[in-house]
Design a protein around this motif. Structure first.
Motif, PDB file in Angstrom:
ATOM      1  N   LEU A 192       0.831  -1.212   0.000  1.00 39.00           N
ATOM      2  CA  LEU A 192       0.000   0.000   0.000  1.00 39.00           C
ATOM      3  C   LEU A 192       0.863   1.259   0.000  1.00 39.00           C
ATOM      4  O   LEU A 192       0.574   2.216  -0.733  1.00 39.00           O
ATOM      5  CB  LEU A 192      -0.921  -0.002   1.226  1.00 39.00           C
ATOM      6  CG  LEU A 192      -2.178  -0.879   1.145  1.00 39.00           C
ATOM      7  CD1 LEU A 192      -2.870  -0.937   2.495  1.00 39.00           C
ATOM      8  CD2 LEU A 192      -3.142  -0.348   0.094  1.00 39.00           C
ATOM      9  N   ASN A 193       1.898   1.267   0.812  1.00 41.91           N
ATOM     10  CA  ASN A 193       2.779   2.438   0.866  1.00 41.91           C
ATOM     11  C   ASN A 193       3.497   2.655  -0.465  1.00 41.91           C
ATOM     12  O   ASN A 193       3.685   3.796  -0.905  1.00 41.91           O
ATOM     13  CB  ASN A 193       3.795   2.273   1.994  1.00 41.91           C
ATOM     14  CG  ASN A 193       3.156   2.401   3.362  1.00 41.91           C
ATOM     15  OD1 ASN A 193       2.159   3.105   3.508  1.00 41.91           O
ATOM     16  ND2 ASN A 193       3.697   1.706   4.352  1.00 41.91           N
ATOM     17  N   MET A 194       3.883   1.540  -1.103  1.00 40.33           N
ATOM     18  CA  MET A 194       4.538   1.652  -2.402  1.00 40.33           C
ATOM     19  C   MET A 194       3.575   2.254  -3.435  1.00 40.33           C
ATOM     20  O   MET A 194       3.941   3.138  -4.213  1.00 40.33           O
ATOM     21  CB  MET A 194       4.995   0.266  -2.867  1.00 40.33           C
ATOM     22  CG  MET A 194       5.758   0.284  -4.201  1.00 40.33           C
ATOM     23  SD  MET A 194       5.945  -1.370  -4.893  1.00 40.33           S
ATOM     24  CE  MET A 194       4.266  -1.682  -5.450  1.00 40.33           C
ATOM     25  N   VAL A 195       2.304   1.762  -3.410  1.00 39.48           N
ATOM     26  CA  VAL A 195       1.294   2.288  -4.344  1.00 39.48           C
ATOM     27  C   VAL A 195       1.019   3.759  -4.054  1.00 39.48           C
ATOM     28  O   VAL A 195       0.901   4.583  -4.971  1.00 39.48           O
ATOM     29  CB  VAL A 195      -0.004   1.454  -4.249  1.00 39.48           C
ATOM     30  CG1 VAL A 195      -1.141   2.144  -5.000  1.00 39.48           C
ATOM     31  CG2 VAL A 195       0.222   0.055  -4.812  1.00 39.48           C
ATOM     32  N   LYS A 196       0.926   4.120  -2.782  1.00 43.27           N
ATOM     33  CA  LYS A 196       0.679   5.522  -2.420  1.00 43.27           C
ATOM     34  C   LYS A 196       1.804   6.424  -2.914  1.00 43.27           C
ATOM     35  O   LYS A 196       1.555   7.496  -3.474  1.00 43.27           O
ATOM     36  CB  LYS A 196       0.533   5.657  -0.901  1.00 43.27           C
ATOM     37  CG  LYS A 196      -0.788   5.157  -0.352  1.00 43.27           C
ATOM     38  CD  LYS A 196      -0.831   5.338   1.158  1.00 43.27           C
ATOM     39  CE  LYS A 196      -2.125   4.768   1.738  1.00 43.27           C
ATOM     40  NZ  LYS A 196      -2.178   4.899   3.205  1.00 43.27           N
ATOM     41  N   ASP A 197       3.036   5.980  -2.700  1.00 41.37           N
ATOM     42  CA  ASP A 197       4.180   6.791  -3.132  1.00 41.37           C
ATOM     43  C   ASP A 197       4.169   7.022  -4.643  1.00 41.37           C
ATOM     44  O   ASP A 197       4.505   8.109  -5.122  1.00 41.37           O
ATOM     45  CB  ASP A 197       5.488   6.107  -2.717  1.00 41.37           C
ATOM     46  CG  ASP A 197       5.683   6.125  -1.216  1.00 41.37           C
ATOM     47  OD1 ASP A 197       5.027   6.946  -0.546  1.00 41.37           O
ATOM     48  OD2 ASP A 197       6.480   5.297  -0.714  1.00 41.37           O
ATOM     49  N   LYS A 198       3.788   5.980  -5.369  1.00 43.88           N
ATOM     50  CA  LYS A 198       3.863   6.057  -6.823  1.00 43.88           C
ATOM     51  C   LYS A 198       2.622   6.680  -7.466  1.00 43.88           C
ATOM     52  O   LYS A 198       2.729   7.390  -8.475  1.00 43.88           O
ATOM     53  CB  LYS A 198       4.084   4.641  -7.382  1.00 43.88           C
ATOM     54  CG  LYS A 198       4.343   4.613  -8.886  1.00 43.88           C
ATOM     55  CD  LYS A 198       4.669   3.205  -9.359  1.00 43.88           C
ATOM     56  CE  LYS A 198       4.909   3.194 -10.869  1.00 43.88           C
ATOM     57  NZ  LYS A 198       5.203   1.823 -11.368  1.00 43.88           N
ATOM     58  N   TYR A 199       1.447   6.426  -6.889  1.00 48.81           N
ATOM     59  CA  TYR A 199       0.203   6.760  -7.599  1.00 48.81           C
ATOM     60  C   TYR A 199      -0.686   7.809  -6.909  1.00 48.81           C
ATOM     61  O   TYR A 199      -1.571   8.370  -7.551  1.00 48.81           O
ATOM     62  CB  TYR A 199      -0.653   5.496  -7.787  1.00 48.81           C
ATOM     63  CG  TYR A 199      -0.057   4.473  -8.710  1.00 48.81           C
ATOM     64  CD1 TYR A 199      -0.236   4.545 -10.082  1.00 48.81           C
ATOM     65  CD2 TYR A 199       0.682   3.408  -8.201  1.00 48.81           C
ATOM     66  CE1 TYR A 199       0.299   3.587 -10.933  1.00 48.81           C
ATOM     67  CE2 TYR A 199       1.233   2.446  -9.034  1.00 48.81           C
ATOM     68  CZ  TYR A 199       1.030   2.537 -10.402  1.00 48.81           C
ATOM     69  OH  TYR A 199       1.550   1.599 -11.236  1.00 48.81           O
ATOM     70  N   LEU A 200      -0.508   8.045  -5.605  1.00 52.69           N
ATOM     71  CA  LEU A 200      -1.511   8.810  -4.866  1.00 52.69           C
ATOM     72  C   LEU A 200      -1.692  10.233  -5.381  1.00 52.69           C
ATOM     73  O   LEU A 200      -2.824  10.714  -5.519  1.00 52.69           O
ATOM     74  CB  LEU A 200      -1.163   8.837  -3.367  1.00 52.69           C
ATOM     75  CG  LEU A 200      -2.191   9.550  -2.473  1.00 52.69           C
ATOM     76  CD1 LEU A 200      -3.573   8.940  -2.629  1.00 52.69           C
ATOM     77  CD2 LEU A 200      -1.752   9.515  -1.012  1.00 52.69           C
ATOM     78  N   LYS A 201      -0.620  10.928  -5.665  1.00 51.59           N
ATOM     79  CA  LYS A 201      -0.745  12.326  -6.113  1.00 51.59           C
ATOM     80  C   LYS A 201      -1.595  12.423  -7.384  1.00 51.59           C
ATOM     81  O   LYS A 201      -2.525  13.218  -7.473  1.00 51.59           O
ATOM     82  CB  LYS A 201       0.630  12.941  -6.352  1.00 51.59           C
ATOM     83  CG  LYS A 201       0.565  14.424  -6.714  1.00 51.59           C
ATOM     84  CD  LYS A 201       1.950  15.005  -6.916  1.00 51.59           C
ATOM     85  CE  LYS A 201       1.868  16.498  -7.216  1.00 51.59           C
ATOM     86  NZ  LYS A 201       1.007  16.816  -8.377  1.00 51.59           N
TER      87      LYS A 201
END
Length: 597
Positions: free
Chosen positions: A226-235
């Protein structure tokens, strides 16, 4: 200004012609104005495919944010984004989040089984220790799980056919835990018995302490993903979500558009006084204005004090455009009716106190109770009643117990005033809408008001003053005949016209007589007090001891709850069927402008 509050806001109808290349931008400008109530009856949904595509992507981004545990949303301010680019992003992210979602579901199932095993271990610790058994048992096998209580007995009976040793106990309401020890040769039979009795097998590994470590490792793996996805995609996800939210609102608003050459036409209503403000928002379009018809949406101008009563009326029906706003007369008459029927100083104070505490959770209900309580206390002073006691202070107007005849006459007098007010409100409404024929001859019009007042005068002259009314009757019949001619010219049926005239006459009389219920319920209120005091004296004939006062308190609570509800219902009945009949049609549409925040 006070007079104008009796009528909804004046509206105008707009035809807005938008150049084809500026549709989205202009619809956005209209939304930012927050003024146009779009006429959704127009258009042929030429943008339906676009709406479906944008909605699908918007819902996807919302679900992605939920999976990631993101509760905040951004406001979009950065121009346009190519939808195809968003689709590629969504499909890419969906693949990764589906993997995480599946891992979460598996973990949830594992955690549930582990927690169940933990509960079973806790309840069976005085009998056996499952984790030690797992490590020490060699030739003998065991199986554990939970089973519905109704299947426990058949389950145990089935096990007796084989070499088994069951241990069991209550786990929760409706279910029990069990351990079954058996020889390896019986494995197939044991599992068959479990399936037939709807028992849920809990694998032995869930009783081991190592399982808790595995669960924590799985949780860490999911959180890392989840943290990896947030770092890459959240913005980007937040940006696309905010853009799609705005885009979706715009595409929905575009559905009523009509195509005429190089222009898209949208129709709608705005308050007349806001036209100049609306023009400042619209940058590319041509605006044509037309008078609003009776199908226009309604924006009521109700003072804040009466807002709770406006919401009660909306539950009945919304006023049509051009009609009287019934909220203020409704609020005033509601409080008068309630106070007359429920007049007691103490009961009014209790209602107001309950309303004060309710106001935090339900503001409207709380305020209505506070105001109703004040009205009850006011009439309680007029009646000289305090929690049913009529000897604490003298009545200032009427005593419901001793002045029954005066009370009923007063009720009829209130009814005459209220019905006359309904006529006057209808006349004002018809005058404002310039419906002159209905204003003079129609139901609730000036001639019917004259008939009503003149009939009351004739009745008083004959019954009270015992005077000759022959010529008065002739004049009254003449007025009724004029109304009959008007109705006959509209319907072309003499029978129907006679029926309509008689119906209106009878309804007016019955509406007036219905107000007797004001006095009747005030009398019933006092009669219930007498019953309570009589019971209290019977229970404790010697003086006024604890039992006497306990009965008085319980009796007052009963009267406040039961009669309070009945009086509220009767008040609404008088409003809806006697008062609203002449001036309120309803069926209107609330003004809900298209708004982009």
């Amino acid at each position: 200004m006070g007079f104008l509050m009796l009528f909804p806001e004046k509206m105008i109808y707009l035809k807005i012609s938008i150049p084809a290349g500026k549709v989205d931008e202009e619809i956005k400008n209209i939304g930012l104005s927050g003024l146009l109530h779009i006429d959704e009856r127009k258009g042929k949904r030429v943008f339906a495919a676009e709406e479906k595509r944008v909605e699908h992507l918007y819902r996807k981004t919302e679900s992605f944010l939920d999976i990631l545990g993101i509760t905040y949303r951004k406001k979009w301010e950065n121009g346009d984004i190519d939808i195809t680019r968003i689709e590629d992003f969504v499909y890419d992210l969906e693949e990764k989040l589906n993997k995480i979602s599946n891992l979460k579901k598996k973990l949830q199932r594992i955690r549930k089984l582990f927690e169940t095993a933990k509960s079973i271990k806790e309840r069976s610790k005085d009998i056996l220790e499952p984790d030690k058994l797992l490590k020490n048992l060699k030739c003998i096998k065991f199986i554990s799980g939970i089973i519905p209580d109704e299947n426990l007995e058949p389950f145990l009976l089935s096990l007796k056919a084989y070499i088994t040793f069951p241990v069991y106990g209550r786990l929760s309401k409706g279910s029990s835990w069990f351990f079954v020890f058996y020889l390896e040769d019986e494995s197939t039979h044991i599992k068959d018995i479990l399936g037939k009795n709807q028992a849920e097998d809990i694998p032995a590994e869930y009783f081991l302490r190592e399982k808790e470590k595995e669960i924590k490792e799985r949780e860490k793996e999911i959180n890392d993903l989840l943290n990896m996805v947030k770092d890459k995609y959240l913005k980007k996800l937040l940006d696309y979500n905010s853009f799609l939210r705005l885009k979706y609102k715009i595409t929905v608003a575009k559905q009523p558009l009509e195509i005429k050459g190089d222009y898209y036409i949208i129709y709608g209503w705005i308050p007349a006084r806001k036209l100049d403000s609306f023009r400042r928002f619209v940058k590319y379009s041509n605006i044509e204005t037309f008078p609003a018809g009776e199908d226009a949406p309604v924006l009521l101008k109700t003072p804040e004090f009466f807002k709770p009563f406006e919401r009660i009326i909306k539950g009945f029906s919304y006023p049509k455009y051009g009609e009287i706003n019934p909220t203020i007369p409704f609020g005033i008459t509601f409080l008068i009716f309630f106070g007359i029927m429920f007049g007691d100083v103490g009961h009014g104070l209790v209602l107001s106190l309950v309303g004060f505490f309710l106001k935090k959770k339900n503001r409207d209900l709380g305020l209505v109770l506070i105001l109703s309580g004040i009205s009850s206390s006011f009439f309680g002073f007029l009646y000289g009643s305090f929690f049913g006691f009529h000897d604490i202070f003298p009545h200032l107007f009427i005593s419901p117990i001793y002045d029954v005849e005066k009370l009923l006459i007063f009720s009829i007098f209130v009814g005459i005033i209220v019905i006359s007010l309904s006529f006057i409100l209808n006349i004002l409404s018809l005058l404002r809408r310039k419906k002159i024929k209905n204003l003079i001859f129609g139901e609730g019009g000036m001639l019917w008001l004259l008939i009503y007042w003149y009939s009351i005068g004739v009745f008083i002259k004959a019954v009270v003053f015992k005077l000759d009314i022959k010529w008065d009757l002739v004049f009254l019949i003449l007025i009724i005949f004029i109304v009959f001619i008007y109705i006959y010219r509209k319907s072309k049926s003499a029978t129907q016209s006679v029926i309509n005239v008689l119906r209106e006459l009878i309804e007016t009389v019955t509406n007036t007589v219905s107000f007797v219920r004001l006095g009747a319920f005030a009398l019933a209120h006092a009669a219930l007090f007498l019953a309570v005091f009589t019971i209290a004296r019977l229970l404790e004939s010697e003086g006024k001891g604890l039992l006497y006062w306990f009965t008085i308190v319980i009796g007052n609570v009963f009267i406040i709850v039961l009669e309070g509800i009945i009086v509220a219902i009767q008040t609404l009945r008088l409003e809806y069927y006697e008062f609203f009949k002449r001036f309120f049609v309803g069926g209107g549409i609330p003004y809900r402008p298209f708004r982009l925040d």
